[in-house]
Design a protein around this motif. Structure first.
Motif, mmCIF file in Angstrom:
data_model
loop_
_atom_site.group_PDB
_atom_site.id
_atom_site.type_symbol
_atom_site.label_atom_id
_atom_site.label_comp_id
_atom_site.label_asym_id
_atom_site.label_seq_id
_atom_site.Cartn_x
_atom_site.Cartn_y
_atom_site.Cartn_z
ATOM 1 N N LYS B 40 0.894 -1.182 -0.022
ATOM 2 C CA LYS B 40 0.235 -0.195 -0.150
ATOM 3 C C LYS B 40 0.862 1.438 0.049
ATOM 4 O O LYS B 40 0.498 2.139 -0.755
ATOM 5 C CB LYS B 40 -0.936 0.143 1.319
ATOM 6 C CG LYS B 40 -1.892 -1.211 1.360
ATOM 7 C CD LYS B 40 -2.575 -1.229 2.440
ATOM 8 C CE LYS B 40 -2.051 -1.127 3.867
ATOM 9 N NZ LYS B 40 -1.294 -2.203 3.958
ATOM 10 N N SER B 41 1.969 1.450 0.877
ATOM 11 C CA SER B 41 2.724 2.435 0.919
ATOM 12 C C SER B 41 3.485 2.588 -0.371
ATOM 13 O O SER B 41 3.556 3.461 -0.960
ATOM 14 C CB SER B 41 3.661 2.277 2.113
ATOM 15 O OG SER B 41 2.972 2.172 3.288
ATOM 16 N N VAL B 42 3.858 1.320 -0.942
ATOM 17 C CA VAL B 42 4.776 1.455 -2.158
ATOM 18 C C VAL B 42 3.836 2.334 -3.275
ATOM 19 O O VAL B 42 4.029 2.985 -4.255
ATOM 20 C CB VAL B 42 5.029 0.137 -2.714
ATOM 21 C CG1 VAL B 42 5.543 0.114 -3.975
ATOM 22 C CG2 VAL B 42 6.269 -0.257 -1.516
ATOM 23 N N PHE B 81 3.428 10.838 5.772
ATOM 24 C CA PHE B 81 4.245 9.500 5.500
ATOM 25 C C PHE B 81 3.742 8.699 6.895
ATOM 26 O O PHE B 81 3.443 9.201 7.798
ATOM 27 C CB PHE B 81 5.768 9.824 5.582
ATOM 28 C CG PHE B 81 6.150 10.333 4.347
ATOM 29 C CD1 PHE B 81 6.618 9.460 3.244
ATOM 30 C CD2 PHE B 81 6.072 11.498 3.952
ATOM 31 C CE1 PHE B 81 7.172 9.734 2.248
ATOM 32 C CE2 PHE B 81 6.457 12.179 2.658
ATOM 33 C CZ PHE B 81 6.936 11.172 1.762
ATOM 34 N N GLN B 82 3.995 7.389 6.297
ATOM 35 C CA GLN B 82 3.323 6.387 7.543
ATOM 36 C C GLN B 82 4.561 6.589 9.016
ATOM 37 O O GLN B 82 3.796 6.383 9.991
ATOM 38 C CB GLN B 82 3.825 5.092 7.014
ATOM 39 C CG GLN B 82 3.566 3.667 8.018
ATOM 40 C CD GLN B 82 3.271 2.527 7.250
ATOM 41 O OE1 GLN B 82 3.626 2.183 6.150
ATOM 42 N NE2 GLN B 82 2.814 1.484 7.886
ATOM 43 N N GLY B 83 5.596 7.067 8.604
ATOM 44 C CA GLY B 83 6.631 7.143 9.870
ATOM 45 C C GLY B 83 6.715 8.536 10.369
ATOM 46 O O GLY B 83 7.433 8.949 11.243
ATOM 47 N N PHE B 160 -2.764 10.096 2.688
ATOM 48 C CA PHE B 160 -2.411 9.891 4.157
ATOM 49 C C PHE B 160 -2.174 8.414 4.130
ATOM 50 O O PHE B 160 -2.854 7.483 4.019
ATOM 51 C CB PHE B 160 -3.766 10.076 4.881
ATOM 52 C CG PHE B 160 -4.303 11.387 4.594
ATOM 53 C CD1 PHE B 160 -3.931 12.506 5.666
ATOM 54 C CD2 PHE B 160 -5.271 11.598 3.732
ATOM 55 C CE1 PHE B 160 -4.645 13.870 5.624
ATOM 56 C CE2 PHE B 160 -5.926 12.739 3.696
ATOM 57 C CZ PHE B 160 -5.643 14.000 4.336
ATOM 58 N N ASP B 161 -0.985 8.118 4.864
ATOM 59 C CA ASP B 161 -0.185 6.817 5.001
ATOM 60 C C ASP B 161 -0.626 6.582 6.503
ATOM 61 O O ASP B 161 0.308 6.820 7.197
ATOM 62 C CB ASP B 161 1.029 6.412 4.504
ATOM 63 C CG ASP B 161 1.460 5.106 4.302
ATOM 64 O OD1 ASP B 161 0.710 4.247 4.993
ATOM 65 O OD2 ASP B 161 2.140 4.797 3.672
ATOM 66 N N GLU B 162 -1.495 5.976 6.696
ATOM 67 C CA GLU B 162 -2.120 5.376 8.158
ATOM 68 C C GLU B 162 -2.245 6.721 8.954
ATOM 69 O O GLU B 162 -1.634 6.645 9.913
ATOM 70 C CB GLU B 162 -1.198 4.401 8.727
ATOM 71 C CG GLU B 162 -0.947 3.074 7.890
ATOM 72 C CD GLU B 162 -0.501 2.010 8.408
ATOM 73 O OE1 GLU B 162 -0.340 1.846 9.754
ATOM 74 O OE2 GLU B 162 -0.160 0.988 7.619
ATOM 75 N N PRO B 163 -3.157 7.611 9.052
ATOM 76 C CA PRO B 163 -3.282 8.756 9.573
ATOM 77 C C PRO B 163 -3.504 8.626 11.343
ATOM 78 O O PRO B 163 -3.067 9.169 11.988
ATOM 79 C CB PRO B 163 -4.412 9.685 8.951
ATOM 80 C CG PRO B 163 -5.045 8.687 8.182
ATOM 81 C CD PRO B 163 -4.121 7.494 7.886
HETATM 82 MG MG LIG Z 1 2.851 0.827 4.857
#
Ligand SMILES: [Mg+2]
Ligand SMILES: Nc1ncnc2c1ncn2[C@@H]1O[C@H](COP(=O)(O)OP(=O)(O)OP(=O)(O)O)[C@@H](O)[C@H]1O
Lengths: 259, 248
Positions: B40-42, B81-83, B160-163
């Motif tokens: 998903k992030s990719v 970003f996720q992180g 939004f990556d895992e907000p």
């Molecule tokens: Mg991810």
């Protein structure tokens, strides 16, 4: 059999050549980005402070002790053919042409190439470089250009300071331990040193500064994943910068002083 | 409108995306769900050009994202970003105002700071946080600063990556409402990744499920519960048994 041996030799050679090619492309890219706007002045000022100002103590101390040791060596070596009197001249030329730039460059490589590679490598693995891109900021312009420019300008100044302190170290040892007259020592140094002795060292300093920051940025940008990747990048940056400084020093010395 | 067609991406032998086809209508929010490590992030990074797809095309309003002016393209985007990916050498407000302080349309510092503080307020952070460094914040606070940075320049398209991962239930609710508000009021197109089914229901107009490198199911959120796809059903109900293997 022969084919296998050749292949075994060829593979690492090709790998090294490929690495050189990538570094050369990275250097060209850096210069291209340096010449096109925008220029990040604040980042440049911070880099100047980090690379130039904060390296002064380590470069100064290195030069001081090296100048002192050089005076002792030349005195005892020169005594073998009754040439103790050349201490001021040889300390001056040795510091200005070789030891000032090379040791200064190596100290900066240890201090700066490592910190640049670790910083940029960490930014890479924590996606900060990706974040820069999404915020319409080119990482080469924002991270690499300010550091490379700052190092190229700051290291010659560090070398000049190191030269003076190194010659001062030689003078201190000469006057306090080797029985030289202070005024004569200074007079001899002044009379002997030519502008190009110092100038060539400063040019070397600029090249070494460029190499140091470039290696730090290159290995940081290409850092592997995780803490291990950053560690490996840091080590590689210091090793590559040091070896390239010594190699470049040989080439430049050849260019400058043989004709 | 964002259109992906036949997007492939492998990392060495690891074939992550194997022909993703997806359309995100303008002004709507698409939520991507799918197991951890499915890419998903990719996928988001492919759209932004941070990861170069091996094959396939991605276009924004009909224009191929790999062509044309990168700066102009990226200026329309915001990304969480996720992180978090906060710049740890800059203060919180400088992170949020990063884009506002730079470039052709750079704002004066005071103005940018005021905007940053307003965006921080919208993600539930007090003005006092503005002068701290990211390292001094908790994980959830960092995430919210990342969110404030993503929306700071009022982008047309926001990813939004895992907000809401790492946030408490109340704060999750606040962030879900904020994302919804951004889509409805500002008319932004949003693409969000989340594992939290209550977030999916709160944010999504459309839902897409990524599995085995392809979009397994996509449709309006209202149709999600009635859909017959066993993979989707297992995922939204969080069942341990079903067609999706537990070990991936
Ligand atoms: Mg991810
Ligand atoms: N830069 C990279 N180099 C190599 N492999 C990568 C890289 N980025 C992602 N991957 C691989 O791609 C796969 C998908 O990663 P991705 O981060 O997209 O997962 P995800 O769906 O976002 O998972 P999660 O929900 O856990 O965040 C993983 O197997 C990961 O190992």
């Amino acid at each position: 059999m022969i084919a296998r041996t050749l292949a075994q030799i060829g593979r690492p050679v090709l790998a090294v050549l490929a690495a050189f090619g990538r570094v050369a492309l990275f250097a060209a890219d850096t210069i291209r980005h340096l010449l096109t706007p925008p220029f990040y002045g604040r980042e440049f000022a911070i880099a100047l402070l980090q690379i130039g100002w904060f390296s002064l103590p380590v470069v100064g101390l290195t030069a001081f002790f090296t100048g002192g040791a050089l005076a002792l060596q030349i005195y005892s070596g020169g005594a073998r053919f009754s040439a103790e009197a050349v201490v001021p001249q040889i300390v001056a030329i040795g510091m200005a042409r070789e030891l000032g730039p090379v040791l200064g460059g190596l100290m900066v490589a240890a201090r700066v190439a490592s910190s640049i590679a670790a910083e940029i490598g960490t930014m890479k693995v924590t996606e900060q470089i990706d974040a820069l891109v999404t915020l319409s900021t080119h990482p080469m312009k924002y991270l690499t250009v300010p550091r490379v420019l700052a190092a190229t300008l700051a290291v010659p100044i560090l070398v000049a300071v190191g030269d003076s302190i190194g010659i001062g170290g030689g003078w201190l040892v000469g006057v306090t331990k080797l029985g030289f007259n202070s005024a004569t020592y200074i007079q001899n140094t002044n009379d002997f040193l030519e502008v190009w002795d110092v100038g060539s060292g400063l040019v070397k300093g600029a090249v070494f500064g460029f190499i140091v920051a470039l290696m730090g940025c290159y290995f940081g940008m290409n850092s592997g994943r995780g803490a291990q990747g950053v560690g490996a990048a840091t080590k590689a940056a210091v090793v590559a910068a040091s070896v390239m400084i010594l190699a470049a020093n040989y080439v430049l010395t050849g260019l400058f002083f043989t004709s | 409108m964002i259109t992906l067609s036949g997007v492939h991406k492998s990392f060495g032998p690891n074939r992550v995306l194997r022909g993703v086809d997806l359309t995100i209508p303008k002004g709507q929010s698409m939520v991507i769900i799918g197991g951890s490590g499915t890419g998903k992030s990719v996928l988001l990074k492919c759209v932004l050009g941070l990861v170069a797809p091996d094959a396939g095309t991605i276009s924004l309003e009909g224009q191929d994202v790999t062509r044309g002016d990168r700066d102009a393209f990226l200026a329309r985007f915001g990304m969480l970003f996720q992180g978090g990916a906060l710049f740890d050498s800059l203060r919180v407000w400088e992170n949020v105002a990063f884009r506002l302080l730079r470039g052709a349309k750079a704002m004066p510092k005071d103005e940018a700071r005021a905007v940053a503080i307003e965006k921080l307020r919208r993600v539930g952070l007090k003005p006092a946080v503005a002068d701290l460094f990211p390292g001094e914040l908790s994980g959830g606070m960092q995430k919210r600063v990342g969110l404030a940075r993503a929306i700071a320049a009022n982008p047309e398209v926001i990813f939004f990556d895992e907000p809401t991962t790492g946030l408490d239930p109340i704060m999750s609710g606040v962030i879900n409402a904020l994302i919804r508000e951004i889509v409805v009021e500002m008319g932004s197109t949003a693409m969000a990744i989340t594992h939290d089914m209550s977030s999916v229901r709160a944010i999504a107009d459309q839902v897409a499920m990524l599995h085995d490198g392809v979009i397994r199911w996509t449709g309006p959120v209202a149709e999600m519960d009635a859909a017959s796809d066993p993979y989707l059903q297992q995922f939204i109900h969080g069942r341990a048994t079903g067609p999706i293997e537990g070990v991936r």
